[in-house]
Design a protein around this motif. Structure first.
Motif, short mmCIF file in Angstrom:
data_model
loop_
_atom_site.label_atom_id
_atom_site.label_comp_id
_atom_site.label_asym_id
_atom_site.label_seq_id
_atom_site.Cartn_x
_atom_site.Cartn_y
_atom_site.Cartn_z
N HIS A 44 0.85 -1.20 0.00
CA HIS A 44 0.00 0.00 0.00
C HIS A 44 0.88 1.24 0.00
O HIS A 44 1.69 1.44 0.90
CB HIS A 44 -0.91 0.01 1.22
CG HIS A 44 -1.77 -1.21 1.32
ND1 HIS A 44 -2.80 -1.45 0.43
CD2 HIS A 44 -1.74 -2.26 2.17
CE1 HIS A 44 -3.36 -2.61 0.74
NE2 HIS A 44 -2.74 -3.13 1.78
N THR A 82 2.02 4.63 0.87
CA THR A 82 1.70 5.25 2.15
C THR A 82 2.47 6.56 2.34
O THR A 82 3.67 6.62 2.07
CB THR A 82 2.04 4.27 3.29
OG1 THR A 82 1.34 3.05 3.04
CG2 THR A 82 1.62 4.81 4.64
N HIS A 109 -3.09 7.37 2.70
CA HIS A 109 -2.71 6.99 1.34
C HIS A 109 -2.95 8.15 0.38
O HIS A 109 -3.98 8.82 0.47
CB HIS A 109 -3.51 5.76 0.91
CG HIS A 109 -3.36 4.63 1.87
ND1 HIS A 109 -2.15 4.03 2.12
CD2 HIS A 109 -4.26 4.01 2.69
CE1 HIS A 109 -2.30 3.09 3.03
NE2 HIS A 109 -3.57 3.06 3.41
N ASP A 124 -5.18 1.16 -6.15
CA ASP A 124 -6.13 2.19 -5.70
C ASP A 124 -6.74 2.86 -6.93
O ASP A 124 -6.18 3.81 -7.47
CB ASP A 124 -5.37 3.21 -4.82
CG ASP A 124 -6.29 4.34 -4.39
OD1 ASP A 124 -7.50 4.29 -4.70
OD2 ASP A 124 -5.78 5.28 -3.75
#
Lengths: 140, 1009, 328
Positions: B234, B236, B242, B283
């Motif tokens: 992810h 970050t 995020h 995402d």
């Protein structure tokens, strides 16, 4: 009565998903104990009868895992897996066992994804309840 | 040369060094692979995915790491550096400093107990400083060798004499604080330099604000994307949230002569595109923007990838290079100021900025160059020539990978094989002199009775503290076929291995299960033990109760124990049905066929012939030389004839090469080792046999009919038509070049890679021959990648005018004028030209359509030949024994074609140098009685291992001719893909047979409660 | 079977019933009834085989393919069904049972759209103004019965029988020769079981196709049930020119595979003979009424590198008729 604990059989290919499972181990990513792994060199080795026999044995769910499309160590074995497992998913629906077979691509670097896949599938099968073939005795 | 030594030192264990080492070791030479770090793998091991296919980097690399670790001819020297090279080609003495590891590699089982007890936290280099490791560490989970290292700089014991925890907990006594650096001398015949690159240090460019926590380098971003990275995949921000908007700034440390980094880094445009694409997959709401000067999508499949990123994925490409990153002093918000073409300045906020850092020569590679006494170029890369891209200034020392120039993985791999080819040619007479074959005891007969032994490993506390090992041992004793079971503290320690060997003899075991860790790392070790005890290695099964059990169920001891019992039962059920399997040795033809007599084909032929093998070189034209005959000069100013003519002469006079001109291959049968082909030409009608083939059939320049009025006016020519004109002097005051004429469009969506560099070379020549001449280059993106950026710089310095056009607003051409809209100024220009030169792409010859089915190899969407793996197998096909190189694979420059040609020769020689072809044991076999010859297996096998062979079937009354499948064991890889496809279950994948897998499933079923 | 394997029914019966030695030949028989048809004593060898197999352990003899396992699982699973996830007209007194067509599509891996047999059958029934209920039954159990797994067969039979009884239909239509034989001979149903060709034989389909066809009698519809004429009449009625193969009607040859057992190069010899006979008729289409004959014959015809070319199409009767109707 204690909560239903699903029995899950997981097929892993030697090069990606088995390695992904190894990485989950190396990274100490915890997941439920419900799954047992059968290793094959390539997920394309998996025959429909393997799935059906596992169901006959009373497994509550079956996970088939392999390399992501394009990553296959044997170039395109997983493309065949994809085709065959889609048919198996349909076949299971006809048998009244919908949702008990799931195909997931897990790369050698995706320990986390292996952990998540097992965890989610166990929960999904828990919701689905025990397989109607469970405790039918398997082999007579 | 007085003496030749059949060994090679390879300096640098990244993907380049790995490939060189494997090629050399597989060709009968001893290899010392020397790596500065604690593990081999290099930068590729840090990557998440690879462009343009988004393959998992580690998935494709780790089998190569394992191959190196296992290869009997490779000696791995990690944590080691070369400190001296004396001698000359054929006989070098290489001094290597082996740094103290403080861990005995013979004793360390990588059980990781020490990690948990080490109190020191150090920024983790593998994750580019994002996250921490301990002072005793393994570089990354798949590291090879799997041996821990103590970081002496940070270890409390080594710096202050306190702690000593690791030594206390190590049950194998592997920690040795008294370990000291040592120096060893290696005697080798050749050295290959493959130290790779260092990522440009962006912190020296303060304007890019790498000090801000949300400004990171592209390599840090790569680690963030990786699911094994610091944030489990992810992306970050510093505050743990995020990002919604990410910007990439290209060319940080590239195309920047002002800081001494004038070269283009070749890979950044593509990796940034890939990173944006992968991040958006994670995402979907993410907004991504890539700020660039030109998008350099020049490689195979790159342009298509770029177009997909731009048009389908919605990645924003902005043609502007922000001069820095702005940080709001109050809010700490990041923003970028950039120029909008013909529209002034814009400022935009971003949550994260990724700096696409370039590939620089590392300090240590500069030192290595100095030690090796090889010349560097102005940019600090190791200097080579266009026609000999793997040869350094010092004979016998070769180079490959990004230390020669910035390049991507496939070019690096090709280079690496190419360098191996050069070293191997030099030492051809010494093949096999420094390697030894291991003698194994004879195999004992196993009989019908199954006698299985089970060893359950505690792995210190790794398994033992979670799984009730004694209970599993007792349980194992009750299983069918098991005659003996015991536990071990470390099954893989050398005394335990000897113990297993004794058990086999003592209890007359004919099957063994070890319940410990993953077969992916430990199976070969235990299999060797079986072999030493006279048991076939296939009578073994590893039950993975560590990675798949104790490590992932640390808080559920009881359930983990139950699971361990299940795993042991399933493994035992399987091992009881295993049978001894044997490899087969098959005689073969070790001649080669090379198709195509261009620079690639000739180089490949010479590289193979120099190693002592006969080559048949077939060229369909009446003369050798290929595409390069139509060009007159190389980018370095030399005439192409200076390169081509000596090559032709060497080929035609070589004892090991037979040349057929005006000839084509029209028929082919057989497979690796035993091909038979039919050559046909005006005066040729010949059957030839060969073991391997190299396809080097090249490409042609497109005749750009219909593009920019080509063919309508005499003063419009292509680059290849321009070149001979320049020899006699071009009589034109104004010359206009139009790039991408017929390329990067719907019909030919690929970039032709070489045209920008060729155009630049010609623009410079035109300008130099007449400085008053006006030279305009109309381009879409200038793609002078790598070192050739210098030509672009030079052209601009000489006053060549560059104007950009887009595919939607193409220049319009009349008999005397070209009109184009300048995007910077937004103004329409009309240029009166005397000569218009079109850069037309390379296109494939029609013969590809004939050759591809003949060799059963695929073509890509653009009709170029499609290699087996776009990253790691650039010169191989999935079909064994068939290789490719040069522009047959994709458009490329001369040095790249030469590098690939040597690479193809090297890969081919890993086969030709064998005494026989050897099959693997676990191949698939067809039961001829059950086979009905439907041919489904031939459709699924990507390697063409099953072949339908004609046979006469005689039944009681009916005799008929049919075909039946036969799987060639030299080609079969044992994947088992064919078996489920067979309607009559005639195919058995050995070692993964239906009954074996069914037995495992049944054993699984017994555990269902 | 003598045509490809040396076998003697008399010998086998003696070995089994008189000498009690048993014989593996039991598993070679295709139960095609060709010998029964020619037996002067009228010995029903197939029935003998069926009985003997039930007493034997089949696990090592039968090629337990996916279809066998599917049927076995189906017999254990209350909610299972074969194909078509549709109910049709739930109030109809006529039921249509498509058989295992979906599974054929999933696992045969042939260039044949098996489900189109069901679609075509429904279209034809509609033409006859029959709007049937689609029976959500399990596998009829044909293969299990002939593979000697009577236990599974009985379970399937019981479950299907209950379902048919509960449905209230009076006529059960099948488009599969095996289903037809099984449901009418081996079940004990209170409804009339018909093969779709029998409903269509006098119907006016309103087409005059003119296509030259030949008809392959499936063992189960032909010799087992004696229905030779209905399919031929339907074809002739639809204007097709029916040319007979050398062996036809009661002398017709088997496609070579029975109950998904024993497909090998011996059985392929039969298939080859059959395809050659069809070729000799120079028909454009080879018609059959059994999805398995269709599968097995097509499997050979569509080989990757066939040594023999067969230029005709192979089609199920219903699909051929529906196509002709569609083309008019």
């Amino acid at each position: 009565m204690s909560e239903f604990e699903p029995d899950i059989l997981t097929f892993c290919c030697n090069w990606c998903s088995y390695a992904g499972a190894d990485l989950a181990g190396v990274s100490r990513l915890q997941y439920p104990t419900n799954s047992r792994v059968v290793r094959v060199m390539c997920s394309s080795r998996i025959e429909p009868t393997f799935i059906l026999e596992a169901l006959r044995e009373g497994t509550d769910g079956i996970l088939v895992t392999g390399c992501h499309i394009g990553d296959c160590h044997y170039i395109e074995g997983n493309v065949h897996t994809d085709e065959r497992m889609k048919e198996m998913v349909d076949a299971l629906e006809h048998l009244g066992l919908a949702g008990r077979l799931h195909l997931e691509w897990v790369s050698a670097a995706e320990g986390k994804k292996f952990q998540e896949t097992i965890t989610e599938f166990v929960e999904k099968i828990r919701t689905l309840g025990p397989s109607p073939l469970k405790h039918k005795g398997g082999e007579e | 040369m007085s003496k030749l030594v059949g060994a090679v030192a390879v300096a640098g264990g990244g993907v380049a060094g790995i490939q060189s080492a494997i090629d050399l070791a597989s060709s009968g030479l001893k290899v010392y692979l020397i790596e500065k770090g604690t593990s081999i793998g290099g930068k590729m091991a840090q990557l998440d995915k690879t462009f343009p296919t988004l393959d998992c980097s580690m998935c494709t690399l780790s089998p190569k790491l394992a191959e190196v670790a296992r290869h009997p001819n490779i000696e791995l020297l990690t944590y080691s550096e070369i400190v001296g090279i004396e001698g000359e080609a054929g006989d070098f003495t290489v001094k290597v400093k082996k740094k103290a590891r403080y861990v005995d590699p013979e004793k360390c089982t990588a059980c990781e107990l020490c990690i948990s007890k080490c109190p020191v936290k150090v920024p983790d280099e593998y994750n580019e400083g994002q996250g921490v490791r301990k002072a005793i560490y393994l570089a990354f989970p798949q590291a090879v060798p799997r041996v821990f290292t103590i970081d002496a700089e940070h270890c409390i014991y080594l710096t202050k004499g306190k702690c000593g925890n690791c030594a206390k907990v190590c049950e194998n006594d592997a920690i040795n604080y008294e370990d000291r650096d040592e120096e060893v001398e290696l005697n080798v015949g050749s050295v290959i330099l493959s130290p790779g690159f260092t990522p440009f240090d962006a912190s020296q460019l303060e304007q890019f604000r790498l000090d801000h926590p949300n400004v990171i380098t592209s390599l840090q971003f790569e680690r963030q994307l990786s699911s094994s990275g610091p944030f489990e995949g992810h992306v970050t921000l510093a505050d743990g949230s995020h990002p919604k908007r990410i910007a990439w700034i290209q060319c940080v440390g590239s195309r920047s002569p002002e800081i001494g980094r004038a070269n283009c880094s070749s890979v950044c445009c593509m990796y940034a595109t890939k990173e944006a694409m992968v991040a958006m997959e994670h995402d979907p709401g993410l907004e991504t923007t890539i700020f660039n000067i030109d998008v350099r999508a020049f490689g195979k499949g790159f342009e298509e990838f770029y177009q997909k990123a731009k048009n389908e994925k919605g990645i924003r490409f902005i043609r502007s290079r922000p001069s820095g990153v702005e940080v709001d002093p109050l809010t700490n918000q990041l923003s970028l100021k950039y120029e909008v073409e013909a529209n002034g300045i814009n400022q935009e906020e971003f949550d994260m900025v990724v700096l696409s850092i370039g590939l620089s020569p590392s300090e240590s590679s500069q030192q290595l160059a100095e030690i090796s006494n090889v010349e560097l170029d102005d940019l600090g890369f190791i200097k080579t020539e266009i026609d000999s891209p793997m040869e350094t200034s010092r004979p016998g020392i070769f180079v490959c990978g990004a230390v020669q120039a910035p390049k991507d993985i496939p070019d690096t791999v090709a280079d690496a094989s190419g360098a191996a080819s050069k070293a191997s040619s030099l030492l051809a007479s010494e093949r096999g002199t420094l390697i030894t074959d291991k003698e194994n005891p004879p195999e004992k007969a196993i009989g019908d009775e199954v006698r299985t032994g089970v060893v359950v490993c505690r792995c210190g506390i790794n398994i033992g503290s979670i799984v009730d090992v004694p209970a599993v041992v007792e349980y194992a004793k009750t299983l069918p076929g098991v005659v003996f079971a015991k536990e071990e503290v470390y099954a893989c320690s050398s005394d335990s291995l000897a113990g297993i060997s004794d058990l086999i003899k003592e209890h007359d075991l004919n099957r063994v299960v070890v319940a410990s860790c993953t077969p992916r790392t430990h199976e070969p070790l235990f299999q060797d033990t079986l072999i030493e005890a006279g048991l076939n290695p296939y009578l073994f099964e590893l039950a993975n109760i560590r990675e798949h059990c104790s490590w992932v169920h640390q808080n559920e001891k009881e359930k983990a124990t139950r699971k361990a019992r299940d795993i042991v039962r399933m493994s035992t059920a399987r091992v009881n049905l295993t049978q001894p399997l044997y490899t087969e040795k098959i005689q073969f033809d070790n001649d080669a066929l090379v198709l195509g007599g261009g620079i690639a084909g000739m180089t490949a032929a010479l590289d193979i012939a120099d190693k002592g093998f006969h080559v048949t070189l077939v060229e369909k034209e009446p003369e050798l030389g290929g595409l390069l005959r139509t060009y007159t000069r190389l980018q370095d100013g030399r005439r192409t004839s200076e390169v081509i003519e000596p090559l032709i002469q060497r080929v035609e006079s070589h004892d090991n090469i037979t040349v057929f001109k005006d000839t084509e291959l029209i028929e082919l049968e057989g497979s690796m080792g035993n091909f038979n082909g039919h050559l046909k030409g005006d005066n040729v009608d010949e059957e030839i046999g060969f073991g391997v083939a190299v396809i080097a059939t090249g490409a042609n320049e497109l005749i750009p009919d219909g593009y920019f009025s080509y063919g309508e006016y005499p003063n419009i020519v292509t680059q290849s038509q321009l070149e001979p004109m320049m020899d006699t002097g071009v009589d034109a005051k104004t010359v206009v070049f139009i790039q991408c004429a017929g390329g990067r469009n719907d019909e030919r969506p690929y970039c032709s890679r070489a045209c920008c560099t060729v155009a630049m070379k010609n623009a410079i020549l035109l300008k130099e021959s007449d400085p008053d001449r006006n030279v305009y280059v109309l381009y879409r993106d200038v793609r002078t990648f790598g070192k050739w950026e210098e030509l672009y710089t030079r052209a601009r310095e000489l006053g060549v005018v560059f104007m950009r056009y887009t595919d939607t607003l193409e220049p319009e051409v009349t008999d005397r004028t070209v009109s184009v809209i300048d995007h910077l100024l937004g103004v329409n220009f009309e240029i009166n030209y005397d000569l218009l030169v079109l850069s037309a792409p390379m296109v494939t010859p029609d013969t590809n359509e004939i050759l591809a089915p003949l060799f059963k190899v695929p073509l890509d969407a653009n009709r170029f030949f499609l290699e087996a793996h776009i990253k790691l197998k650039p010169v191989e096909f999935a079909t064994d024994g068939v290789f490719l190189c040069g522009t047959a694979q994709a458009p490329k420059l001369v040095d790249e074609a030469v590098s690939q040609a040597s690479a193809a020769a090297s890969r081919a020689c890993t086969i030709l140098t064998r005494d026989y072809l050897e099959t693997i044991g676990n191949v698939s076999v067809v039961d001829p009685e059950l086979c009905i010859g439907c041919g489904r297996c031939t459709l699924v096998c990507p390697f063409n291992a099953p072949e339908l062979k004609e046979i006469v079937v005689e039944t009681e009354e009916i005799i008929y001719t049919t075909k039946k499948s036969e799987i060639n064991p030299t080609i079969c890889k044992g994947c088992g893909s064919c078996a489920p496809e067979c309607p009559t279950s005639a195919i058995t994948p050995r070692h993964f047979t239906g009954p074996q897998i069914m037995a495992v499933i049944k054993a699984y079923g017994e555990g269902i409660q | 079977m003598r045509r490809v394997v040396k076998t003697s029914p008399r010998n086998n019966i003696y070995q089994e019933n008189v000498y009690r030695t048993g014989t593996n030949d039991i598993w070679n028989c295709l139960t095609c009834n060709l010998c029964y048809d020619g037996c002067p004593q009228g010995v029903n060898y197939s029935e003998f085989i069926k009985e003997v197999r039930d007493k034997m352990d089949s696990s090592h003899e039968v090629h337990k393919g996916v279809f066998t396992t599917l049927s076995e699982l189906m017999s254990e699973l209350n909610e299972s069904r074969t194909s078509l996830n549709e109910t049709g007209n739930a109030d109809s007194k006529i039921g249509y049972y498509p058989g295992c067509l979906d599974f054929h599509d999933m696992f045969f891996n042939l260039d044949v759209d098996f489900k189109s047999i069901a679609d075509s059958s429904l279209k034809l029934l509609e033409h006859l103004d029959m709007n049937p209920r689609i029976m959500q039954m399990k596998c009829c159990g044909h293969d299990q019965l002939w593979q000697g797994d009577k236990e599974t067969f009985d379970k399937l039979k019981e479950q299907n029988t209950n379902l048919i009884k509960d449905s209230g239909i009076e006529t059960l239509v099948t488009s599969c020769a095996e289903c037809y034989r099984t449901l009418s001979q081996d079940y004990d149903l209170p409804v009339e079981v018909v093969h779709i060709s029998q409903l269509l034989k006098d119907a006016d389909l309103g087409v005059d196709s003119g296509v030259k066809v030949t008809y392959h009698d499936a063992c189960r519809l032909g010799r087992h049930m004696g229905e030779y004429d209905a399919p031929r009449n339907v074809l002739t009625g639809a204007g097709a020119e029916v040319t007979e193969m050398q062996h036809n009607k009661s002398e017709s040859w088997c496609c070579g595979v029975s109950s998904m057992m024993n497909c090998d190069d011996k059985s392929k010899a039969l298939r080859k003979a059959r395809l050659d006979e069809a070729k000799a008729t120079s028909a454009e289409v080879l018609i059959t009424t059994c999805p398995k004959c269709l599968a097995h014959l097509t499997c050979m015809k569509d080989e990757q590198e066939s040594t023999e070319q067969y230029d005709y199409d192979i089609k199920d009767l219903t699909v051929f008729l529906a196509e002709q109707m569609g083309e008019k």
